[in-house]
Every structure is written in structure tokens, then in C-alpha cells.
Motif scaffolding. Sequence first.
Motif, PDB file in Angstrom:
ATOM      1  N   UNK A   1     -62.408  -6.603 -25.373  1.00 41.60           N
ATOM      2  CA  UNK A   1     -63.650  -5.842 -25.200  1.00 41.60           C
ATOM      3  C   UNK A   1     -63.355  -4.387 -24.876  1.00 41.60           C
ATOM      4  N   UNK A   2     -62.393  -4.166 -24.011  1.00 40.33           N
ATOM      5  CA  UNK A   2     -62.028  -2.785 -23.670  1.00 40.33           C
ATOM      6  C   UNK A   2     -61.506  -2.049 -24.894  1.00 40.33           C
ATOM      7  N   UNK A   3     -60.650  -2.697 -25.691  1.00 40.56           N
ATOM      8  CA  UNK A   3     -60.116  -2.064 -26.899  1.00 40.56           C
ATOM      9  C   UNK A   3     -61.245  -1.751 -27.886  1.00 40.56           C
ATOM     10  N   UNK A   4     -62.161  -2.706 -28.047  1.00 45.19           N
ATOM     11  CA  UNK A   4     -63.288  -2.472 -28.954  1.00 45.19           C
ATOM     12  C   UNK A   4     -64.111  -1.267 -28.506  1.00 45.19           C
ATOM     13  N   UNK A   5     -64.398  -1.201 -27.191  1.00 45.04           N
ATOM     14  CA  UNK A   5     -65.222  -0.108 -26.683  1.00 45.04           C
ATOM     15  C   UNK A   5     -64.538   1.245 -26.885  1.00 45.04           C
ATOM     16  N   UNK A   6     -63.244   1.297 -26.604  1.00 42.35           N
ATOM     17  CA  UNK A   6     -62.514   2.558 -26.778  1.00 42.35           C
ATOM     18  C   UNK A   6     -62.521   2.987 -28.246  1.00 42.35           C
ATOM     19  N   UNK A   7     -62.290   2.052 -29.145  1.00 38.80           N
ATOM     20  CA  UNK A   7     -62.274   2.381 -30.570  1.00 38.80           C
ATOM     21  C   UNK A   7     -63.652   2.828 -31.057  1.00 38.80           C
ATOM     22  N   UNK A   8     -64.688   2.135 -30.557  1.00 40.84           N
ATOM     23  CA  UNK A   8     -66.053   2.513 -30.961  1.00 40.84           C
ATOM     24  C   UNK A   8     -66.365   3.941 -30.522  1.00 40.84           C
ATOM     25  N   UNK A   9     -66.007   4.270 -29.286  1.00 40.12           N
ATOM     26  CA  UNK A   9     -66.271   5.626 -28.791  1.00 40.12           C
ATOM     27  C   UNK A   9     -65.499   6.663 -29.601  1.00 40.12           C
ATOM     28  N   UNK A  10     -64.225   6.395 -29.879  1.00 42.25           N
ATOM     29  CA  UNK A  10     -63.406   7.350 -30.628  1.00 42.25           C
ATOM     30  C   UNK A  10     -63.893   7.512 -32.075  1.00 42.25           C
ATOM     31  N   UNK A  11     -64.477   6.468 -32.630  1.00 42.33           N
ATOM     32  CA  UNK A  11     -64.911   6.532 -34.021  1.00 42.33           C
ATOM     33  C   UNK A  11     -66.310   7.120 -34.193  1.00 42.33           C
TER      34      UNK A  11
ATOM     35  N   UNK B   1     -59.747  13.918 -38.143  1.00 42.57           N
ATOM     36  CA  UNK B   1     -58.444  13.516 -37.582  1.00 42.57           C
ATOM     37  C   UNK B   1     -58.627  12.508 -36.455  1.00 42.57           C
ATOM     38  N   UNK B   2     -59.648  12.737 -35.590  1.00 41.45           N
ATOM     39  CA  UNK B   2     -59.882  11.798 -34.484  1.00 41.45           C
ATOM     40  C   UNK B   2     -60.353  10.448 -35.019  1.00 41.45           C
ATOM     41  N   UNK B   3     -61.294  10.458 -35.960  1.00 38.06           N
ATOM     42  CA  UNK B   3     -61.819   9.210 -36.505  1.00 38.06           C
ATOM     43  C   UNK B   3     -60.731   8.452 -37.263  1.00 38.06           C
ATOM     44  N   UNK B   4     -59.957   9.158 -38.072  1.00 37.29           N
ATOM     45  CA  UNK B   4     -58.874   8.507 -38.814  1.00 37.29           C
ATOM     46  C   UNK B   4     -57.825   7.940 -37.863  1.00 37.29           C
ATOM     47  N   UNK B   5     -57.517   8.680 -36.786  1.00 34.89           N
ATOM     48  CA  UNK B   5     -56.568   8.163 -35.805  1.00 34.89           C
ATOM     49  C   UNK B   5     -57.089   6.911 -35.121  1.00 34.89           C
ATOM     50  N   UNK B   6     -58.392   6.899 -34.816  1.00 35.35           N
ATOM     51  CA  UNK B   6     -58.976   5.710 -34.200  1.00 35.35           C
ATOM     52  C   UNK B   6     -58.933   4.520 -35.147  1.00 35.35           C
ATOM     53  N   UNK B   7     -59.165   4.758 -36.436  1.00 33.31           N
ATOM     54  CA  UNK B   7     -59.071   3.677 -37.409  1.00 33.31           C
ATOM     55  C   UNK B   7     -57.630   3.171 -37.538  1.00 33.31           C
TER      56      UNK B   7
ATOM     57  N   UNK C   1     -56.914  11.128 -49.743  1.00 35.96           N
ATOM     58  CA  UNK C   1     -55.615  10.466 -49.837  1.00 35.96           C
ATOM     59  C   UNK C   1     -55.358   9.568 -48.629  1.00 35.96           C
ATOM     60  N   UNK C   2     -55.693  10.071 -47.448  1.00 32.70           N
ATOM     61  CA  UNK C   2     -55.514   9.253 -46.243  1.00 32.70           C
ATOM     62  C   UNK C   2     -56.435   8.040 -46.291  1.00 32.70           C
ATOM     63  N   UNK C   3     -57.641   8.227 -46.800  1.00 28.83           N
ATOM     64  CA  UNK C   3     -58.567   7.110 -46.910  1.00 28.83           C
ATOM     65  C   UNK C   3     -58.066   6.035 -47.856  1.00 28.83           C
ATOM     66  N   UNK C   4     -57.492   6.426 -48.982  1.00 33.01           N
ATOM     67  CA  UNK C   4     -56.934   5.441 -49.917  1.00 33.01           C
ATOM     68  C   UNK C   4     -55.760   4.690 -49.282  1.00 33.01           C
ATOM     69  N   UNK C   5     -54.917   5.445 -48.559  1.00 36.02           N
ATOM     70  CA  UNK C   5     -53.804   4.787 -47.867  1.00 36.02           C
ATOM     71  C   UNK C   5     -54.320   3.824 -46.798  1.00 36.02           C
ATOM     72  N   UNK C   6     -55.363   4.239 -46.091  1.00 39.86           N
ATOM     73  CA  UNK C   6     -55.936   3.379 -45.066  1.00 39.86           C
ATOM     74  C   UNK C   6     -56.541   2.113 -45.631  1.00 39.86           C
ATOM     75  N   UNK C   7     -57.141   2.206 -46.825  1.00 38.96           N
ATOM     76  CA  UNK C   7     -57.702   1.003 -47.443  1.00 38.96           C
ATOM     77  C   UNK C   7     -56.595   0.003 -47.796  1.00 38.96           C
ATOM     78  N   UNK C   8     -55.426   0.505 -48.190  1.00 44.46           N
ATOM     79  CA  UNK C   8     -54.298  -0.379 -48.498  1.00 44.46           C
ATOM     80  C   UNK C   8     -53.775  -1.045 -47.226  1.00 44.46           C
ATOM     81  N   UNK C   9     -53.564  -0.255 -46.167  1.00 41.25           N
ATOM     82  CA  UNK C   9     -53.049  -0.805 -44.915  1.00 41.25           C
ATOM     83  C   UNK C   9     -54.046  -1.764 -44.272  1.00 41.25           C
TER      84      UNK C   9
END
Length: 413
Positions: free
Chosen positions: A52-62, A78-84, A122-130
Motif C-alpha cells: 500500500x505504501x509503495x502504491x501510494x508513493x507511485x501514485x503521487x509521483x505519477x 522525467x519524474x513520471x517516467x522515473x516513477x513508472x 523512444x523512452x515510452x516504446x522502451x517502457x512498453x517493452x520492459x
Amino acid sequence: MEELVRPWRLGPRGRWWFDVLLAGTLFLIIPFYAIQVMLNGGAARDVDSSSHVADLVLVVLQLVPLLWRRRHPVIVYAIVAGACGLQVLLIDYPLVSQVSFPIAVYSVARYARPRWGLAALAVGLLGSVLGTHDWLSSVGTASTGEVQDGINWSSYVPVALSLATFPVAAWALGALARTRAAYVDSLIQRNEQLRREAEQRAELGATQERARIAREMHDVVAHGLSVIVVQADGARYAAEQDPALAPKALETVAQTAREALAEMRQLLGLLRDGDALTRPQPRLGDIATLVEETRAGGMELTATLPEPGLAVPEGVALTAFRVVQESLSNVRKHAGPGAAATVAVTAAGDTLEIEVTDDGRGAAADASGDSGGLGLIGMRERITAHNGTLETGPAPGGGFRVYATLPLIGLAQ
């Protein structure tokens, strides 16, 4: 010029509230999602406090950085991509707040430079693969209890392509919006430039018109006052020698003064907004009237004029009239008492010729034609405007000569 209608756009305050509602709406989805998981008793996954804590932190960062996506699109991305990216490392399941990633990609493509948009894509395409690899691996492990070796391409490729459509679509929409906004701004800027140019042309035209009016004023005043001065001198002389002639001379003075005053009022009216001439400009046939007025002023004058009804452009007719008027005024001012003058206005082929000569002492006077230097200068400007020629100087045998030619073809009517 018709003003270009600007497209409707949100103002700074409206854009801020739109981003607040966007992030707030996405943020409100999370509690309902958590409640649903808790009501299911964690059947889908093991729900503990740390997750729950991890989810909340990720939600706030995103989600929270989306509030500044317009002013700082690259930093927000950069912040949103890092959170993802942290999401891939920390948890093995998707979050509703992940929709912030395509929004961030759109913001970079829309509000940042094109190269930043391509980098975000480009980062988004890489993120979709990962992300596809991480989620499919977790699903396989959860279902079989064993870590899968290798990649199931039949499942991997469709999922990866499906996830890739989100950043691609977001980037395409952002780039299209940026291009359209730049195009509209260029149209608005071009319209403003055309409007300024039109205003400058109007101001230039007004300045040229005022210069023309100044020349008209000079001609009117110079001619009228010269006639008045000659007639006043004649009336004074007549009052001493033959009082019976004085009333006629004074009548000529009054009539000339009234006509000059009327023309001055008309010309000054042009300098006021909304006023216009109420009397037509002098034409070629009015030269005959000018000759009669000059003769009535006591000057010996011989005139050769074109037949009435000769069709010439209005601008040429007005210029010819002013040339004769100015030349006769100069004769009265500079030729001396008792000087005789000759006026010849003839149409030879496609050219109108004007010649005014006198037998006085005008050749010895100031070459400008008057003390202010505006007489012959204004005359030359008028003739040059109609592609004509002007010759002034001493006449053969004495006196002064003005010779002008004006073409009758190739002129704007």
C-alpha cells in the motif's frame, strides 16, 4: 482589412484548473481501486501494508507532477517516467495512475521542442517493452508457481504493441497540436503584420495627400493675392486719377478674394476627418477663365488655348491649370510693371504642351520663381508625378519662359 478571428483557447487560469481537475480525477480513482482489492480479500494478490505504501508513493509521483506539465513538460515527464520505471522494479501489477505517462508524453510533444518529444516517444516504446516483459513474467509465475524460461512471443508481441500504441498516439496528438498552434500563431502574426502595413500605407497616403494640399494651397494663395495686390494698386491709382475706375477695380479685388477664400476653405476641409470637396477641381477649360481674370487685372495677355471639350485625364488637366496659374502669378510678381505675357496650351499627338512667356525682367529675378522657392518646385513635382518634363529660364529676346509637356497616354485615370 478584416481582422483574423483568434481560435478559442483556455487562459492561464483555465489551464491551471484543467490540470488540477485532470490530476485530481485520476487520483480519486485510486481509493476505489484499493477498496475493491480489500473487499476481494486480496484474492488477486497479497495485499500488505508495504505494498500500500509503495502504491501510494507511485501514485503521487505519477499524478501530482501533471499540475506543472505545461510550464515544465520535460521535468514533469522525467519524474513520471522515473516513477513508472520504479513501478516495474517494485511491483508486478499495473496501476490506474499509469495513464499519467501518455499524458506526460503528450505534454512534451506539445509544449517542448520536437527533439524532446522524440526522446519521450523512444523512452515510452522502451517502457512498453520492459513493462510487457515484467507483467507477463509475473502472470506466468503466479499461474504455474514456477519461473518461466524464455519468452512466449505469441503473447508478448500483441501486448507490447498494445502498450506501445499509448505513447505513440500521445506523441502524435501532441506533435499535431504543437504544429497547429504554431500555424495559427503564424497566421495571426501575419495578419498583424498586414494590418500594420495597411496602416502605414494609409498614413503615407495621408501624408502625400497633405503635401498635395499644401501645393494646392500655395497656388491658390499666390494667384489670389497677386491679383489682389495688382488690383489694389490699380484702385489706389484710379482713386487719385480717375475715381470712376476705382469701383470696378475694387469689385475685382473682392471677387478674387472671395474665390481664393472659398478654395482655401475647401482645401483646409480636406485636412479634417470626414470632410470632402464640394466643388470640382479646375479642368482644362478653366484656363480660359483664368486668362480672363488675369486680363481683368490689367495684364496684357495673349492666349492660345485648346478647343473646349478636349478630353484629357483629370490629373493632367489640374496640373496644366496649376502650371499656367503659377506662371502668371510669377509674371505679376517678377516681370515688372507693363510686362506682357503669352500663354499657349496645345495638344500635339499624345502630349499636352504648355508654354508661358513674358517680356519683362523675370529672368533677372530669383530662379526659384518666388522668395519662398515653392513655386517652380511645386510645379516640377506636379509634372514629374505625371511623367512630364519642365523647362524654365530666360526667354530668347528677354523675359522668362516656362515650358512643360505632359503625356496623355499611359496614365492612371
